[in-house]
Motif scaffolding. Structure first.
Motif, mmCIF file in Angstrom:
data_model
loop_
_atom_site.group_PDB
_atom_site.id
_atom_site.type_symbol
_atom_site.label_atom_id
_atom_site.label_comp_id
_atom_site.label_asym_id
_atom_site.label_seq_id
_atom_site.Cartn_x
_atom_site.Cartn_y
_atom_site.Cartn_z
ATOM 1 N N ARG A 264 11.489 10.393 134.542
ATOM 2 C CA ARG A 264 12.034 9.110 134.990
ATOM 3 C C ARG A 264 13.115 9.283 136.057
ATOM 4 N NH1 ARG A 264 10.736 4.833 131.611
ATOM 5 N NH2 ARG A 264 9.612 5.400 129.713
ATOM 6 N N ILE A 265 13.725 10.466 136.059
ATOM 7 C CA ILE A 265 14.766 10.749 137.060
ATOM 8 C C ILE A 265 14.136 11.189 138.367
ATOM 9 C CG2 ILE A 265 16.788 12.168 137.577
ATOM 10 C CD1 ILE A 265 17.229 12.414 134.536
ATOM 11 N N THR A 266 13.253 12.182 138.291
ATOM 12 C CA THR A 266 12.560 12.681 139.477
ATOM 13 C C THR A 266 11.313 13.450 139.054
ATOM 14 O OG1 THR A 266 12.711 14.067 141.442
ATOM 15 C CG2 THR A 266 13.941 14.785 139.513
ATOM 16 N N SER A 271 9.088 18.619 134.898
ATOM 17 C CA SER A 271 9.978 18.421 133.750
ATOM 18 C C SER A 271 9.788 19.490 132.686
ATOM 19 C CB SER A 271 9.754 17.029 133.151
ATOM 20 O OG SER A 271 8.415 16.865 132.735
ATOM 21 N N SER A 272 8.565 20.010 132.546
ATOM 22 C CA SER A 272 8.344 21.060 131.541
ATOM 23 C C SER A 272 9.094 22.334 131.909
ATOM 24 C CB SER A 272 6.841 21.356 131.404
ATOM 25 O OG SER A 272 6.295 21.754 132.650
ATOM 26 N N LEU A 273 9.199 22.630 133.212
ATOM 27 C CA LEU A 273 9.950 23.807 133.643
ATOM 28 C C LEU A 273 11.439 23.605 133.402
ATOM 29 C CD1 LEU A 273 9.779 26.576 135.034
ATOM 30 C CD2 LEU A 273 10.150 25.404 137.217
ATOM 31 N N VAL A 274 11.939 22.398 133.663
ATOM 32 C CA VAL A 274 13.351 22.075 133.396
ATOM 33 C C VAL A 274 13.654 22.258 131.913
ATOM 34 C CG1 VAL A 274 15.095 20.247 133.409
ATOM 35 C CG2 VAL A 274 13.522 20.485 135.341
ATOM 36 N N ALA A 275 12.763 21.741 131.047
ATOM 37 C CA ALA A 275 12.958 21.860 129.594
ATOM 38 C C ALA A 275 12.951 23.323 129.166
ATOM 39 C CB ALA A 275 11.866 21.080 128.862
#
Length: 654
Positions: A264-266, A271-275
């Motif tokens: 939702r942010i970008t 997002s899976s790599l960020v997590a």
């Protein structure tokens, strides 16, 4: 330039391909580790498979923008294959069963190449959507269920009560292995002699308590794994002390929240790599030793696995190898070509399905040779590649090169990734793969489609994937035949005893006047669609129910195809009509049906070619003439009856 011509590489979009491949590789990294961790081979096997498939499948494949690697369906099957290979071979460890596992993966690649060589790719399009929908939803359910224990931190090998319960069974298994070893060595000779018994006793006494406990641990882990095992022991973590690792659960849930929330942010960064990075750092600095992690992995380039060739010499396991390999090959072909269709829709291009199968097969053979998981074309990675600018095969190759660089550069860091993080990633993959559109419309869908989808889903979850697809295809075919037969039956209802009334209901625009004129003396049978086994019995029933007429006109211009059942049904129908002294005439008979009728000598054997009319107009003119003279009509009937007798005589001689 010569290289680009030989391998059809296109460097005209190098910038877009670089960013497309790099982005797809970044997305593939956490998924590859998660898929690998779901199997006994470990997270690193997922990365090995992703590297080999990304490079080789892109290089030799037939879809320019496809990015390949381990996928959810292929990983689910691979995990089952690995577990079965260990069990059926009687191996005591993954390393011992490795030749059998690699042989299965390698053969799957060979079979995929064979599928491409014999041009099976074009037939994938005939898989009905309810089968694909039920299958994909079933895969999603399997992933969700099997990630429950990793998410809550329950480890069956640390469940002391469960392990204690498996000790007696573990002793039995060890004793069975001893007997099998003795039989293989030729120690046992028919009925056990005193010497045989002493040797068996000696070997049994050498088994230590630690050996029995190690076997019990394996049994506990195996029993509480998979879909059925997880469901069977679902309540167990809540009944025993420390059955749930709350920190592990929080880490897993936070991973899921980050994956959905960061989008939702970008979407510029996966997002899976960020997590993966964020939660690994959190656990490393704040909860060291409190959450299970992947553990030590091999660093550097993978070693070649060449000792699998001997597994093909094990005739006892050859059937098992082929069965599992065929499952993986069939699934990989379906998975890859469905992704190719998605890529075509996005890029407005057309893939080469048979070349794609060859590329995927070579990719899986390469993955097997370095101990990697098999895979297929990955839809999400392919779409991301296109969105980021990828247009040619170079993008897939670049994705693989990026993963190789990661392996060489940060391989040791992978050992600190928490299992809960990978479970959270896989959980979101499972949720995303379920076909919610079809499930939402389940009440509005035709009943046969709903039945197929639900049956395939349940078989996928509780039996196995190849059985699910096979049963789904057979069920879809049967229900399709039933539906078509019902339509044909509706069109051929003979409820009224008045042939004129019945014919008027069924008349086509160009024969209504003829039916009105000749009424009960002529019956015009309108055949609309293929004449196949689903319609054959209905057709024969219709012929037997005909009122007393002199001529039956078979209108065949709308029949594009006739199968063996339909062919014999028509033959029997003509002979039945002849037995009732009714002449048969064909109009519009063309193409494959005409060729088939001639091949079995229905024409001219039962119906001479002079009774074949290219159009109904010429048939109508002929009919008007013969109906003027009863003797002419009788001569035609007699002529056809003579042909029927002659064919019957020929059949008797054979």
């Amino acid at each position: 330039m010569a290289i680009s011509k030989i391998f059809k590489l296109d460097f005209s979009n190098i910038r877009g391909d670089f960013f497309g491949g790099l982005t797809a590789g970044i997305v593939a990294l956490p998924l590859a580790l998660a898929f690998g961790a779901q199997t006994e081979l470990g997270a690193i096997a997922g990365l090995y498979g992703a590297i080999a498939l990304a490079v080789l499948a892109a290089f030799f494949g037939g879809t320019a923008t496809q990015v390949s690697g381990p996928t959810a369906p292929m990983t689910v099957v691979s995990a089952a294959v690995i577990a079965s290979c260990i069990t059926e071979s009687g191996a005591t460890s993954v390393a011992e069963a490795m030749p059998l596992i690699i042989a299965t993966f390698f053969l799957a690649g060979v079979l995929e190449v064979l599928f491409g060589v014999i041009r099976l790719g074009r037939y994938i399009r005939y898989i009905p959507y309810p089968v694909v929908s039920g299958f994909m939803s079933g895969i999603g359910v399997i992933i969700i269920i099997t990630q429950i224990f990793p998410l809550i931190g329950y480890n069956p090998t640390q469940d002391l009560q469960l392990v204690e319960q498996r000790l007696p069974h573990a002793e039995e298994i060890i004793l069975e292995k001893i007997l099998q070893e003795e039989e293989a060595e030729g120690v046992l000779s028919g009925v056990m002699s005193k010497e045989d018994l002493e040797e068996t006793t000696r070997r049994a006494q050498e088994v230590s308590v630690e050996d029995i406990r190690a076997e019990a641990l394996k049994q506990a882990k195996r029993e509480a794994s998979g879909t059925v095992g997880t469901i069977q022991y679902l309540s167990r973590p809540f009944k025993i002390p420390n059955g749930i690792n709350w920190i592990n659960l929080i880490v897993g849930l936070c991973t899921i929240v980050i994956i959905y929330g960061f989008k939702r942010i970008t979407k510029a960064v996966p997002s899976s790599l960020v997590a993966l990075i964020l939660m690994t750092l959190v656990v490393y600095f704040f909860f060291p030793g409190q959450v299970p992690v992947i553990g030590e992995v091999e660093s550097g380039l993978p070693s070649l696995q060449l000792n699998f060739l001997g597994a093909f010499g094990n005739l006892g396991m050859l059937g098992t190898i082929f069965k599992f390999a065929l499952t993986l090959a069939a699934l990989g072909a379906i998975d890859s070509l469905l992704t190719s269709v998605v890529a075509d829709n996005i890029t407005k291009t057309k893939h080469n399905s048979n070349q794609e199968l060859i590329g995927q097969g070579i990719g899986n053979m390469g993955a097997a040779l370095i101990g990697g998981l098999p895979g297929a074309g990955a839809t999400m990675r392919t779409v991301i590649n296109v969105d980021a600018g990828g247009k040619t095969k170079l993008s897939g190759i670049i994705a693989g090169i990026f993963l190789l660089a990661v392996l060489l550069g940060v391989g040791p860091v992978v050992s600190y990734v928490p299992n809960a993080v990978l479970a959270g990633i896989l959980f979101t993959v499972g949720v995303g793969i379920i076909d919610y559109k079809a499930l939402r419309h389940i009440k509005a869908l035709p009943l046969p489609d709903t039945i197929i989808m639900v049956v395939v889903l349940l078989l996928t979850v509780f039996v196995d994937l190849l059985t699910a697809v096979g049963v789904g295809m057979v069920l879809a075919a049967l229900l399709f035949m039933k539906s078509i037969s019902d339509v044909v039956e509706h069109k051929t209802q003979t409820a009224s005893s008045s042939l004129r009334n019945f014919s008027r209901e069924q008349a086509w625009e160009d024969d209504a006047d003829l039916i009105e004129e000749y009424g009960d003396r002529v019956y015009i049978k309108h055949l609309d669609g293929p004449l196949f086994f689903g319609f054959a019995s209905r057709f024969q029933e219709m012929v037997q129910a005909l009122p007393n007429v002199s001529i039956v006109i078979m209108r065949m211009q709308r029949v594009p195809y006739v199968d063996q059942s339909g062919l014999y049904a028509m033959e029997e129908a003509v002979m039945e009509l002849h037995s009732q002294e009714i002449a048969v005439v064909f109009t519009g008979l063309h193409g494959q049906p005409l060729d088939m009728f001639k091949r079995i000598n229905l024409i001219p054997g039962l119906v001479d070619e002079k009774y074949l009319f290219k159009s109904f107009r010429t048939c109508s003119a002929w009919l008007i003439e013969i109906m003027k003279d009863d003797q002419t009509l009788k001569n035609i009937i007699a002529d056809q009856l003579a042909d029927s007798i002659r064919i019957s005589d020929e059949v008797d001689e054979v």
